[in-house]
Scaffold this motif. Structure first.
Motif, mmCIF file in Angstrom:
data_model
loop_
_atom_site.group_PDB
_atom_site.id
_atom_site.type_symbol
_atom_site.label_atom_id
_atom_site.label_comp_id
_atom_site.label_asym_id
_atom_site.label_seq_id
_atom_site.Cartn_x
_atom_site.Cartn_y
_atom_site.Cartn_z
ATOM 1 N N GLN A 1 59.078 17.379 46.679
ATOM 2 C CA GLN A 1 58.574 18.470 45.855
ATOM 3 C C GLN A 1 57.487 17.902 44.954
ATOM 4 O O GLN A 1 57.765 17.347 43.889
ATOM 5 N N LEU A 2 56.233 18.029 45.412
ATOM 6 C CA LEU A 2 55.123 17.495 44.639
ATOM 7 C C LEU A 2 54.760 18.425 43.492
ATOM 8 O O LEU A 2 55.050 19.630 43.529
ATOM 9 N N ALA A 3 54.129 17.861 42.475
ATOM 10 C CA ALA A 3 53.649 18.667 41.350
ATOM 11 C C ALA A 3 52.681 19.720 41.860
ATOM 12 O O ALA A 3 51.942 19.502 42.825
ATOM 13 N N GLY A 4 52.651 20.855 41.198
ATOM 14 C CA GLY A 4 51.781 21.936 41.621
ATOM 15 C C GLY A 4 50.366 21.812 41.109
ATOM 16 O O GLY A 4 49.474 22.536 41.566
ATOM 17 N N ASP A 5 50.135 20.922 40.164
ATOM 18 C CA ASP A 5 48.801 20.743 39.598
ATOM 19 C C ASP A 5 48.226 19.403 40.057
ATOM 20 O O ASP A 5 48.681 18.830 41.051
#
Length: 368
Positions: A258-262
């Protein structure tokens, strides 16, 4: 430091004195820089940077270092860099070197696409794209003053240093951005030789990279990537690691990701010891009026140029041909720290430099 005040040609004596006081205070914040004219190679440290770095070593020595404390320094530096270049912190990713960040961009260029680079640009902004030849990526090399003209319908990306390392020349960013927009190309600017003395608005570019150890005077090993809306979707997080996770402290293990969205999805795991010093340095620069810094540094550059009889170009880096290295040797023998690149001698002015340095350079070259 006092709140910045913009100095104009019609400013009052009191206003000018305030600017002079700010410049003196900024100069005093650095370790002594007498005769040091090499910010384009490596910046001098601030007293605050040395204190933060030494404190980190003491904490480590006592066995009291924690990832959370290092993480706080990273976030402080990330926010300060965003302030320096005019973007929100969530648009800033952190890394270690420009070449690493440029490689991330290069890996995202589509197969068979064209990239336009500056002929003679620093290799970290060229090699990562040349390394994509096996995928059919082609690189077009154009002179800096014709960079915008080289952008065409096949161009997917134009990659260039905003300030050229070898010559100190400043790219016509507006012309490049306009040409890229006409052809649907993306823009990637290296800010390493610009941020810290030249006011920069990174939001004008699709992506930028910057190493902080030169004009931002941070320890070597801390670099930044800014990512605009379009590139946030175009960039592949090819270097995704634990620090790129949405919550790095709870996503340290697979199998799910789950990578950062930014922009944090492009973070490179930080080299912890350099970040406390980086946070201190960037906090200092984020509070400066960089228009005043440019007026000081480029003003010194122009005065030296006039003294040497070469064109004054509004640059903080002054260079001239020195194929045999004689000028470099003369300056070094006079106790001046300068540098030589691509058959040219480079003299760089930063906050710690004064008109005395102009006199020393001129004297060393027999122009006294």
């Amino acid at each position: 430091m006092p709140a910045p005040v913009t100095i104009t040609a019609t400013g009052t004596a009191a206003t000018a004195a305030t600017a002079t006081d700010r410049l003196a205070a900024a100069r005093a914040a650095f370790v002594p820089g007498d005769g040091y004219l090499a910010a384009c190679t490596q910046g001098l440290p601030l007293h605050a940077t040395l204190r933060a770095s030494l404190a980190e070593l003491n904490v480590w020595e006592r066995g009291e270092a924690t990832p959370a404390a290092y993480g706080a320094a990273v976030e402080q530096a990330r926010a300060s860099f965003g302030r320096i270049v005019g973007v929100a912190a969530d648009r800033v990713a952190i890394g270690s070197q420009v070449s690493v960040l440029a490689a991330l961009v290069a890996a995202s260029v589509p197969d068979g696409a064209e990239v336009v680079c500056v002929d003679g640009d620093f290799s970290s902004m060229v090699f990562p794209f040349l390394a994509q030849a096996h995928r059919g990526v082609t690189v077009v090399h154009a002179p800096l003053d014709r960079l915008a003209d080289a952008i065409g319908q096949r161009t997917w990306l134009v990659a260039f240093s905003l300030v050229q390392s070898a010559t100190g020349a400043i790219a016509d960013a507006g012309a490049v951005i306009d040409a890229a927009a006409r052809h649907g190309a993306r823009t990637f600017a290296d800010l390493t030789q610009a941020a810290g003395w030249l006011p920069v608005d990174a939001s004008r570019f699709d992506v930028t990279a910057c190493h902080a150890y030169k004009w931002l005077c941070a320890p070597r090993g801390s670099a930044f990537l800014t990512v605009g809306d379009r590139m946030l979707g175009d960039l592949r997080p090819a270097q995704a690691g634990w620090f790129a996770g949405d919550d790095p402290w709870s996503s340290c293990y697979g199998p799910t990701m789950q990578l950062a969205g930014d922009a944090r999805r492009f973070d490179v795991s930080p080299a912890w010891p350099v970040w406390p010093g980086t946070a201190a340095a960037l906090g200092f620069f984020a509070d400066l009026d960089l228009h005043e810094v440019r007026a000081h540094t480029a003003g010194l550059g122009d005065r030296l140029s006039e003294r040497l009889g070469i064109p004054a170009l509004g640059q903080s880096i002054v260079t001239w041909p020195d194929a045999d290295g004689s000028a470099l040797a003369a300056l070094a023998s006079s106790g001046l720290r300068v540098s030589g690149r691509a058959g040219r001698v480079r003299v760089a002015f930063h906050l710690w430099n004064t008109s005395d340095d102009i006199e020393r350079v001129a004297g060393a070259l027999g122009r006294g």
